[in-house]
Write a protein that holds these residues in place. Sequence first.
Motif, PDB file in Angstrom:
ATOM      1  N   VAL A   1      -1.996   0.076  -0.175  1.00 55.12           N
ATOM      2  CA  VAL A   1      -0.772   1.006   0.587  1.00 55.12           C
ATOM      3  C   VAL A   1      -1.755   2.153   0.984  1.00 55.12           C
ATOM      4  O   VAL A   1      -2.821   2.293   0.546  1.00 55.12           O
ATOM      5  CB  VAL A   1       0.345   1.198  -0.525  1.00 55.12           C
ATOM      6  N   CYS A   2      -1.062   2.997   1.762  1.00 52.75           N
ATOM      7  CA  CYS A   2      -1.410   4.057   2.153  1.00 52.75           C
ATOM      8  C   CYS A   2      -0.873   5.451   1.727  1.00 52.75           C
ATOM      9  O   CYS A   2       0.503   5.485   1.383  1.00 52.75           O
ATOM     10  CB  CYS A   2      -1.610   4.265   3.884  1.00 52.75           C
ATOM     11  N   PHE A   3      -1.455   6.584   1.562  1.00 55.46           N
ATOM     12  CA  PHE A   3      -0.804   7.819   1.110  1.00 55.46           C
ATOM     13  C   PHE A   3      -1.452   8.990   1.783  1.00 55.46           C
ATOM     14  O   PHE A   3      -2.643   8.846   2.155  1.00 55.46           O
ATOM     15  CB  PHE A   3      -0.835   7.910  -0.186  1.00 55.46           C
ATOM     16  N   ARG A   4      -0.855  10.053   1.692  1.00 58.35           N
ATOM     17  CA  ARG A   4      -1.378  11.277   2.257  1.00 58.35           C
ATOM     18  C   ARG A   4      -2.318  12.212   1.063  1.00 58.35           C
ATOM     19  O   ARG A   4      -1.564  12.239  -0.018  1.00 58.35           O
ATOM     20  CB  ARG A   4      -0.254  12.343   2.686  1.00 58.35           C
ATOM     21  N   VAL A   5      -3.565  12.065   1.278  1.00 59.60           N
ATOM     22  CA  VAL A   5      -4.486  12.282   0.135  1.00 59.60           C
ATOM     23  C   VAL A   5      -4.249  13.754  -0.294  1.00 59.60           C
ATOM     24  O   VAL A   5      -4.066  14.161  -1.526  1.00 59.60           O
ATOM     25  CB  VAL A   5      -5.879  12.298   0.589  1.00 59.60           C
ATOM     26  N   ASN A   6      -3.948  14.815   0.789  1.00 59.03           N
ATOM     27  CA  ASN A   6      -3.829  16.184   0.152  1.00 59.03           C
ATOM     28  C   ASN A   6      -2.611  16.345  -0.364  1.00 59.03           C
ATOM     29  O   ASN A   6      -2.612  17.338  -1.218  1.00 59.03           O
ATOM     30  CB  ASN A   6      -4.361  17.070   1.509  1.00 59.03           C
ATOM     31  N   ASP A   7      -1.676  15.912   0.283  1.00 58.61           N
ATOM     32  CA  ASP A   7      -0.322  16.185  -0.195  1.00 58.61           C
ATOM     33  C   ASP A   7       0.312  15.206  -1.374  1.00 58.61           C
ATOM     34  O   ASP A   7       1.094  15.860  -2.114  1.00 58.61           O
ATOM     35  CB  ASP A   7       0.759  15.965   0.930  1.00 58.61           C
ATOM     36  N   GLN A   8      -0.177  14.350  -1.504  1.00 59.27           N
ATOM     37  CA  GLN A   8       0.239  13.195  -2.339  1.00 59.27           C
ATOM     38  C   GLN A   8      -0.395  12.966  -3.628  1.00 59.27           C
ATOM     39  O   GLN A   8      -0.043  11.988  -4.531  1.00 59.27           O
ATOM     40  CB  GLN A   8       0.780  11.977  -1.660  1.00 59.27           C
ATOM     41  N   THR A   9      -1.515  13.426  -3.879  1.00 54.81           N
ATOM     42  CA  THR A   9      -2.430  13.539  -4.904  1.00 54.81           C
ATOM     43  C   THR A   9      -1.885  14.454  -5.869  1.00 54.81           C
ATOM     44  O   THR A   9      -1.862  15.481  -5.765  1.00 54.81           O
ATOM     45  CB  THR A   9      -3.982  13.662  -4.643  1.00 54.81           C
TER      46      THR A   9
ATOM     47  N   GLN B   1      -0.850   4.669   8.734  1.00 57.10           N
ATOM     48  CA  GLN B   1      -0.433   5.721   9.892  1.00 57.10           C
ATOM     49  C   GLN B   1      -1.212   6.998  10.015  1.00 57.10           C
ATOM     50  O   GLN B   1      -2.158   7.363   9.142  1.00 57.10           O
ATOM     51  CB  GLN B   1       0.972   6.309   9.637  1.00 57.10           C
ATOM     52  N   ALA B   2      -0.830   7.757  11.168  1.00 57.92           N
ATOM     53  CA  ALA B   2      -1.897   8.857  11.094  1.00 57.92           C
ATOM     54  C   ALA B   2      -1.604  10.074  10.107  1.00 57.92           C
ATOM     55  O   ALA B   2      -0.429  10.029   9.693  1.00 57.92           O
ATOM     56  CB  ALA B   2      -1.524   9.704  12.637  1.00 57.92           C
ATOM     57  N   GLY B   3      -2.481  10.488   9.580  1.00 54.48           N
ATOM     58  CA  GLY B   3      -2.532  11.499   8.250  1.00 54.48           C
ATOM     59  C   GLY B   3      -2.484  10.788   6.971  1.00 54.48           C
ATOM     60  O   GLY B   3      -2.482  11.385   5.980  1.00 54.48           O
ATOM     61  N   PHE B   4      -2.332   9.281   7.013  1.00 58.11           N
ATOM     62  CA  PHE B   4      -2.709   8.545   5.820  1.00 58.11           C
ATOM     63  C   PHE B   4      -3.788   8.123   5.738  1.00 58.11           C
ATOM     64  O   PHE B   4      -4.607   7.700   6.513  1.00 58.11           O
ATOM     65  CB  PHE B   4      -1.539   7.524   5.864  1.00 58.11           C
ATOM     66  N   GLU B   5      -4.221   7.699   4.216  1.00 50.66           N
ATOM     67  CA  GLU B   5      -5.414   7.060   4.074  1.00 50.66           C
ATOM     68  C   GLU B   5      -4.980   5.924   2.834  1.00 50.66           C
ATOM     69  O   GLU B   5      -4.223   6.174   2.160  1.00 50.66           O
ATOM     70  CB  GLU B   5      -6.386   7.944   3.375  1.00 50.66           C
ATOM     71  N   ARG B   6      -5.989   4.864   2.957  1.00 51.22           N
ATOM     72  CA  ARG B   6      -5.841   3.928   1.995  1.00 51.22           C
ATOM     73  C   ARG B   6      -5.965   4.132   0.604  1.00 51.22           C
ATOM     74  O   ARG B   6      -6.985   4.940   0.296  1.00 51.22           O
ATOM     75  CB  ARG B   6      -6.748   2.530   2.404  1.00 51.22           C
ATOM     76  N   CYS B   7      -5.350   3.724  -0.316  1.00 47.22           N
ATOM     77  CA  CYS B   7      -5.413   3.782  -1.594  1.00 47.22           C
ATOM     78  C   CYS B   7      -6.673   3.145  -2.178  1.00 47.22           C
ATOM     79  O   CYS B   7      -7.159   2.219  -1.685  1.00 47.22           O
ATOM     80  CB  CYS B   7      -4.249   3.506  -2.524  1.00 47.22           C
ATOM     81  N   PRO B   8      -7.435   3.586  -3.350  1.00 45.91           N
ATOM     82  CA  PRO B   8      -8.582   2.717  -3.800  1.00 45.91           C
ATOM     83  C   PRO B   8      -8.150   1.397  -3.834  1.00 45.91           C
ATOM     84  O   PRO B   8      -9.123   0.343  -3.658  1.00 45.91           O
ATOM     85  CB  PRO B   8      -8.778   3.466  -5.080  1.00 45.91           C
ATOM     86  N   ASP B   9      -7.065   0.718  -4.252  1.00 47.65           N
ATOM     87  CA  ASP B   9      -6.950  -0.506  -4.274  1.00 47.65           C
ATOM     88  C   ASP B   9      -6.571  -1.461  -2.991  1.00 47.65           C
ATOM     89  O   ASP B   9      -6.523  -2.582  -2.751  1.00 47.65           O
ATOM     90  CB  ASP B   9      -5.590  -0.974  -5.172  1.00 47.65           C
TER      91      ASP B   9
ATOM     92  N   ASP C   1      -1.759   1.102  -7.822  1.00 47.02           N
ATOM     93  CA  ASP C   1      -2.416   1.206  -9.089  1.00 47.02           C
ATOM     94  C   ASP C   1      -2.460   2.554  -9.989  1.00 47.02           C
ATOM     95  O   ASP C   1      -3.042   2.833 -10.736  1.00 47.02           O
ATOM     96  CB  ASP C   1      -3.982   0.834  -8.868  1.00 47.02           C
ATOM     97  N   ASP C   2      -1.698   3.229  -9.231  1.00 47.74           N
ATOM     98  CA  ASP C   2      -1.420   4.816  -9.991  1.00 47.74           C
ATOM     99  C   ASP C   2      -2.407   5.765  -9.735  1.00 47.74           C
ATOM    100  O   ASP C   2      -2.629   6.759 -10.299  1.00 47.74           O
ATOM    101  CB  ASP C   2      -0.801   4.813 -11.290  1.00 47.74           C
ATOM    102  N   SER C   3      -3.592   5.242  -8.872  1.00 52.54           N
ATOM    103  CA  SER C   3      -4.719   6.112  -8.911  1.00 52.54           C
ATOM    104  C   SER C   3      -4.634   7.356  -8.414  1.00 52.54           C
ATOM    105  O   SER C   3      -5.367   8.484  -8.876  1.00 52.54           O
ATOM    106  CB  SER C   3      -5.799   5.399  -8.218  1.00 52.54           C
ATOM    107  N   ASP C   4      -3.699   7.524  -7.681  1.00 49.09           N
ATOM    108  CA  ASP C   4      -3.330   9.151  -6.913  1.00 49.09           C
ATOM    109  C   ASP C   4      -2.487   9.839  -8.098  1.00 49.09           C
ATOM    110  O   ASP C   4      -2.653  11.167  -7.805  1.00 49.09           O
ATOM    111  CB  ASP C   4      -2.398   8.958  -5.995  1.00 49.09           C
TER     112      ASP C   4
END
Length: 469
Positions: A164-172, A153-161, A181-184
């Motif tokens: 799934v997607c996550f908000r890099v700035n807010d959810q790292t 979705q808008a504002g989300f990026e793919r995880c390294p695996d 894979d818990d990479s965040d």
Amino acid sequence: MTSCLSLSVLFIFAFTTLGLLAIAFSTNWWTIVLERNLPKHTNITNRDVRLYRTLLRIPQSRGLFSECISYRSENVVIDNKFSFLPQASKESLASANKNCAPDQFMCLNGYAISNPLTRCIHNRQLCNGIIDCIDKSDETSAECNTRSPLRCQAGFERCPDQRVCFRVNDQTCDGVSNCLDDSDEQNCSPQRCQNNKRTFCEKEGKCARRENSYRCDGIPDCADNSDEENCPAESCRPDTMPCDDRCYNSIYRCDGTVQCSDFRDEKNCADFATKNHLKDYTIRDDRKCIEKRFNYFEKFPKIENNLDNKNYEHQQQRNNYLTLIYYLRMGIFFGIIGGLLFTLLSILSLFLLACCRKTCRGVPFFLYGIWTFLAFLAIIGSLGIYVYLWLWEKQTVVDNEKNLPLDVMIHEHNPNLRNIEFFGLSFWLACGAALSAFLALLSSCCVCCRLQSSRADDKEYEIMQMQAY
């Protein structure tokens, strides 16, 4: 002469019983502290456990009317995997485990990230490429194998695996795993956690989940409690209370539970009249202990409704446990009272026997035997209850239904803590009183037989005199 000697022996036993029992009744020496059983750990080699500094409750003195308890900060051994994070209440667990609606998905082994009070999320959140369950079951269920290619979705990026997607700035480094894979949540530095307004958990190597969490803020945010240990007074926040290298939340001020070894959290509580502070306690600075007075003339015990008691998962079992202890102590108290009263009555009957042994010695002496027997039963009953209570409390310290999980774990890993108390001088004086009452009872039986024989001889002599006349 023989009669006077017999009375003297009975008086000696009766007064000995009364004296020993009176001293035991009025003193606070029923237990002693065995210092050798206190933990003295400095370092450990077992990786499954670690040292943890906590307050140990040490009874300085115990009596029938009061007890004086000191608190000492000592290192104890605890399980490395024990979590200090607050546990959900029964109400929240009941809400989390309720059945979900037909249009909802239930997280398998965890709660919803957006609402920890429930395990239910909407069906549209299932397999949508965003983790919504803390256990990630909404993105790992079998239904997700047939979903369309992942689109963020808008504002989300793919995880390294790329799953799934996550908000890099807010959810790292926000304390919540948003990638499968818990990479965040990996490679999070203390500075990164601080930028996200979260404290850094060093042993876990990640940020705490709670936003606006800080080190030494009085609230444990790391599972191992590392963010609240080794906190000097100057590092505590203004709304906390420093003591024993900890910073305690202000809600623990005058709450009825001792947190500080010097009792500073329970002193000067005049301004906390609305709280359930230690009304039945007296802080004895001269003895460095806090004294609690017992009142056995109430039908039901007062169960303190403080913050510490609310942390018990099985509150009803805990209350039943405290109630039973109250009634057992009441039995000990009134048993000793009964022993004193019956011994006094036996002494009075001896005085009557001494004053009118020629005319009414039968009835008073019979009463002496009865009173002595009742005194012996009362004392033995009290001592039996006391020993039972002492043994029972040693066993229940590892009962999860009656104690907090941390206290249970501490006693399991530090078994010597169950043996820091032993019977004191007052207990042995009461045992001496019971022995003296038993010897008085045996002596009374011997004297009784002798008196009956003397009466028979006197009567035979009177008959002979009448025949001679």
